[in-house]
Design a protein around this motif. Structure first.
Motif, PDB file in Angstrom:
ATOM      1  N   ILE A 148      48.099  25.779  55.034  1.00 27.55           N
ATOM      2  CA  ILE A 148      46.956  26.491  54.464  1.00 27.55           C
ATOM      3  C   ILE A 148      47.222  27.985  54.302  1.00 27.55           C
ATOM      4  N   PRO A 149      47.659  28.699  55.365  1.00 27.46           N
ATOM      5  CA  PRO A 149      47.885  30.141  55.183  1.00 27.46           C
ATOM      6  C   PRO A 149      49.113  30.470  54.340  1.00 27.46           C
ATOM      7  N   PHE A 150      50.021  29.511  54.160  1.00 25.20           N
ATOM      8  CA  PHE A 150      51.251  29.780  53.426  1.00 25.20           C
ATOM      9  C   PHE A 150      51.241  29.222  52.006  1.00 25.20           C
ATOM     10  N   VAL A 151      50.290  28.376  51.689  1.00 17.72           N
ATOM     11  CA  VAL A 151      50.191  27.809  50.349  1.00 17.72           C
ATOM     12  C   VAL A 151      48.814  28.077  49.746  1.00 17.72           C
ATOM     13  N   GLY A 152      47.762  27.726  50.475  1.00 14.97           N
ATOM     14  CA  GLY A 152      46.409  27.881  49.947  1.00 14.97           C
ATOM     15  C   GLY A 152      46.031  29.321  49.667  1.00 14.97           C
ATOM     16  N   ILE A 153      46.240  30.204  50.637  1.00 16.81           N
ATOM     17  CA  ILE A 153      45.878  31.616  50.469  1.00 16.81           C
ATOM     18  C   ILE A 153      46.696  32.290  49.364  1.00 16.81           C
ATOM     19  N   PRO A 154      48.037  32.117  49.327  1.00 13.33           N
ATOM     20  CA  PRO A 154      48.803  32.696  48.208  1.00 13.33           C
ATOM     21  C   PRO A 154      48.338  32.214  46.842  1.00 13.33           C
ATOM     22  N   ASN A 155      48.030  30.920  46.720  1.00 17.73           N
ATOM     23  CA  ASN A 155      47.528  30.403  45.442  1.00 17.73           C
ATOM     24  C   ASN A 155      46.214  31.059  45.057  1.00 17.73           C
ATOM     25  N   LEU A 156      45.343  31.276  46.033  1.00 19.91           N
ATOM     26  CA  LEU A 156      44.060  31.918  45.761  1.00 19.91           C
ATOM     27  C   LEU A 156      44.264  33.356  45.295  1.00 19.91           C
ATOM     28  N   ILE A 157      45.186  34.063  45.919  1.00 14.69           N
ATOM     29  CA  ILE A 157      45.467  35.451  45.521  1.00 14.69           C
ATOM     30  C   ILE A 157      46.008  35.504  44.097  1.00 14.69           C
ATOM     31  N   ILE A 158      46.894  34.573  43.747  1.00  9.38           N
ATOM     32  CA  ILE A 158      47.457  34.544  42.393  1.00  9.38           C
ATOM     33  C   ILE A 158      46.370  34.287  41.361  1.00  9.38           C
ATOM     34  N   VAL A 159      45.490  33.327  41.643  1.00 10.27           N
ATOM     35  CA  VAL A 159      44.410  33.002  40.700  1.00 10.27           C
ATOM     36  C   VAL A 159      43.472  34.187  40.522  1.00 10.27           C
ATOM     37  N   ILE A 160      43.087  34.833  41.616  1.00  9.16           N
ATOM     38  CA  ILE A 160      42.186  35.989  41.536  1.00  9.16           C
ATOM     39  C   ILE A 160      42.849  37.140  40.798  1.00  9.16           C
ATOM     40  N   SER A 161      44.123  37.369  41.072  1.00  8.97           N
ATOM     41  CA  SER A 161      44.843  38.472  40.416  1.00  8.97           C
ATOM     42  C   SER A 161      44.877  38.275  38.908  1.00  8.97           C
ATOM     43  N   TYR A 162      45.227  37.059  38.470  1.00 11.50           N
ATOM     44  CA  TYR A 162      45.333  36.821  37.034  1.00 11.50           C
ATOM     45  C   TYR A 162      43.968  36.691  36.359  1.00 11.50           C
ATOM     46  N   ALA A 163      42.949  36.312  37.084  1.00 11.77           N
ATOM     47  CA  ALA A 163      41.601  36.317  36.517  1.00 11.77           C
ATOM     48  C   ALA A 163      41.172  37.757  36.209  1.00 11.77           C
ATOM     49  N   ASN A 164      41.462  38.677  37.134  1.00 13.03           N
ATOM     50  CA  ASN A 164      41.145  40.086  36.900  1.00 13.03           C
ATOM     51  C   ASN A 164      42.032  40.686  35.812  1.00 13.03           C
ATOM     52  N   ILE A 165      43.292  40.259  35.763  1.00 12.87           N
ATOM     53  CA  ILE A 165      44.191  40.747  34.713  1.00 12.87           C
ATOM     54  C   ILE A 165      43.695  40.296  33.349  1.00 12.87           C
ATOM     55  N   ALA A 166      43.312  39.017  33.232  1.00  9.15           N
ATOM     56  CA  ALA A 166      42.815  38.501  31.954  1.00  9.15           C
ATOM     57  C   ALA A 166      41.556  39.234  31.513  1.00  9.15           C
ATOM     58  N   ARG A 167      40.664  39.511  32.454  1.00  9.62           N
ATOM     59  CA  ARG A 167      39.445  40.240  32.111  1.00  9.62           C
ATOM     60  C   ARG A 167      39.754  41.658  31.655  1.00  9.62           C
ATOM     61  N   ALA A 168      40.707  42.317  32.334  1.00 12.42           N
ATOM     62  CA  ALA A 168      41.071  43.679  31.958  1.00 12.42           C
ATOM     63  C   ALA A 168      41.753  43.717  30.596  1.00 12.42           C
ATOM     64  N   VAL A 169      42.602  42.727  30.306  1.00 14.69           N
ATOM     65  CA  VAL A 169      43.314  42.696  29.018  1.00 14.69           C
ATOM     66  C   VAL A 169      42.337  42.445  27.875  1.00 14.69           C
ATOM     67  N   LEU A 170      41.369  41.556  28.089  1.00 18.71           N
ATOM     68  CA  LEU A 170      40.396  41.248  27.037  1.00 18.71           C
ATOM     69  C   LEU A 170      39.487  42.438  26.718  1.00 18.71           C
ATOM     70  N   GLN A 171      39.339  43.342  27.661  1.00 26.60           N
ATOM     71  CA  GLN A 171      38.497  44.520  27.435  1.00 26.60           C
ATOM     72  C   GLN A 171      39.216  45.625  26.664  1.00 26.60           C
ATOM     73  N   ILE A 172      40.523  45.494  26.485  1.00 23.93           N
ATOM     74  CA  ILE A 172      41.284  46.485  25.723  1.00 23.93           C
ATOM     75  C   ILE A 172      40.975  46.321  24.240  1.00 23.93           C
ATOM     76  N   GLN A 173      40.646  47.406  23.575  1.00 24.13           N
ATOM     77  CA  GLN A 173      40.243  47.356  22.181  1.00 24.13           C
ATOM     78  C   GLN A 173      41.430  47.193  21.240  1.00 24.13           C
TER      79      GLN A 173
END
Length: 321
Positions: free
Chosen positions: A204-229
């Motif tokens: 769990i701490p070596f697979v589940g948590i890293p996967n969650l961090i990756i998903v959250i990071s790229y969700a924020n990246i996608a939102r930031a990229v879509l806001q670029i004009q």
């Protein structure tokens, strides 16, 4: 069966790929070429990052560490697999089997953690570009890498301790390419449920948590990229993380095909081929993906290779055409 009638297994027999001699020789050739290209490609990445000032950035530092893990992974499995292919199977002692699984798991755990911190690096670069230098300092990157390697060695050591609690009493034939967790569990003659529970809880701490961090990071990246004009700025921002996203997708898709998706209807040969995805294919294509259309890598190569040699190669290619 009474416990006193059980014979303790001291070595295993790895079947590898079963088939005609010509088929095994062809597979031997393919794996030998892939192994050679992988070692050369990842060594080149390590040398370039360590010698070129252009590549002295956090992202390339993490890529070089990823190359170290790829070399460790493929060297741990493929040389012995090549021997098995030529010999149509081969024996491996219990200690060697545990050591092989230890370094295999270390390489996989380190790649999982490195891909996680690389996703966070891309998140900071795109979502907080003005604070990138102050956040991703050399000291922080060094501490993260040391911590991740130590954690990888630790969790692998815990897995070995857990596996040592299993009793193997025969048969000693492993229908696989190497000493992996699932085949070893299937061969055990003792109850494996407590072992599986411990391994899942440890994952769990070596697979589940890293996967969650990756998903959250790229969700924020996608939102930031879509806001670029600007479309140009949007494409530039996306290109900075496209290579890493490709590597992450291949890594987790290959692992999921073997360890997560149901494989009850798959033959052992299909499982072996799927195993090659993360044993051979991932270490092979990682340096290719990060080098493809990468201007910094090309500049670093030009710094190492003399310009006269480059001109000779270009002239030879033109003459051949």
């Amino acid at each position: 069966m009474p416990e006193n009638n059980l014979t303790e297994v001291k070595e295993f027999f790895l079947l590898g790929f079963q088939g005609s001699e010509n088929a095994r020789k062809f597979m031997f050739f393919l794996l030998l070429v892939a192994y050679s290209v992988t070692i050369c490609g990842n060594l080149l990445i390590i040398i370039l990052v360590s010698t070129s000032k252009i590549l002295h950035t956090p992202m390339y530092f993490f890529i070089s560490q990823l190359s170290i893990g790829d070399i460790l992974l493929i060297t741990d499995i493929v040389p012995n697999l090549l021997h098995i292919l030529l010999s149509n199977g081969g024996t491996i002692s219990f200690i060697s089997c545990m050591a092989q699984f230890y370094f295999f798991n270390t390489a996989e755990a380190s790649e999982c953690l490195l891909l996680t911190v690389m996703s966070f690096d891309r998140y900071v670069a795109i979502c907080n570009p003005l604070r990138y230098v102050s956040i991703m300092t050399g000291t922080l990157c060094g501490k993260l890498v040391i911590t991740f390697w130590l954690l990888s060695f630790y969790v692998s050591f815990m897995y070995i301790i857990i596996l040592s609690g299993l009793k193997f009493c025969g048969p000693n034939i492993i229908d696989h390419l190497f000493c992996d967790l699932v085949p070893l569990e299937d061969m055990a003659c003792s109850d494996t449920f407590p072992i599986k529970l411990q391994i899942y809880l440890l994952s769990i701490p070596f697979v589940g948590i890293p996967n969650l961090i990756i998903v959250i990071s790229y969700a924020n990246i996608a939102r930031a990229v879509l806001q670029i004009q600007s479309n140009v700025s949007r494409q530039k921002a996306f290109s900075t993380c496209s290579s890493h996203l490709t590597v992450v997708s291949i890594f987790y898709m290959s692992l999921s095909s073997v360890y997560i998706l149901p494989n009850s209807g798959q033959t052992s040969e299909i499982n072996k081929i799927l195993s090659l995805l993360y044993i051979v294919l991932t270490p092979l294509i990682n340096p290719i993906i990060y080098s493809f259309r990468n201007r910094d890598i090309k500049k670093a190569v030009q710094e190492i290779i003399p310009k006269s040699l480059i001109l000779r190669l270009e002239n030879r290619i033109k003459m051949e055409k």
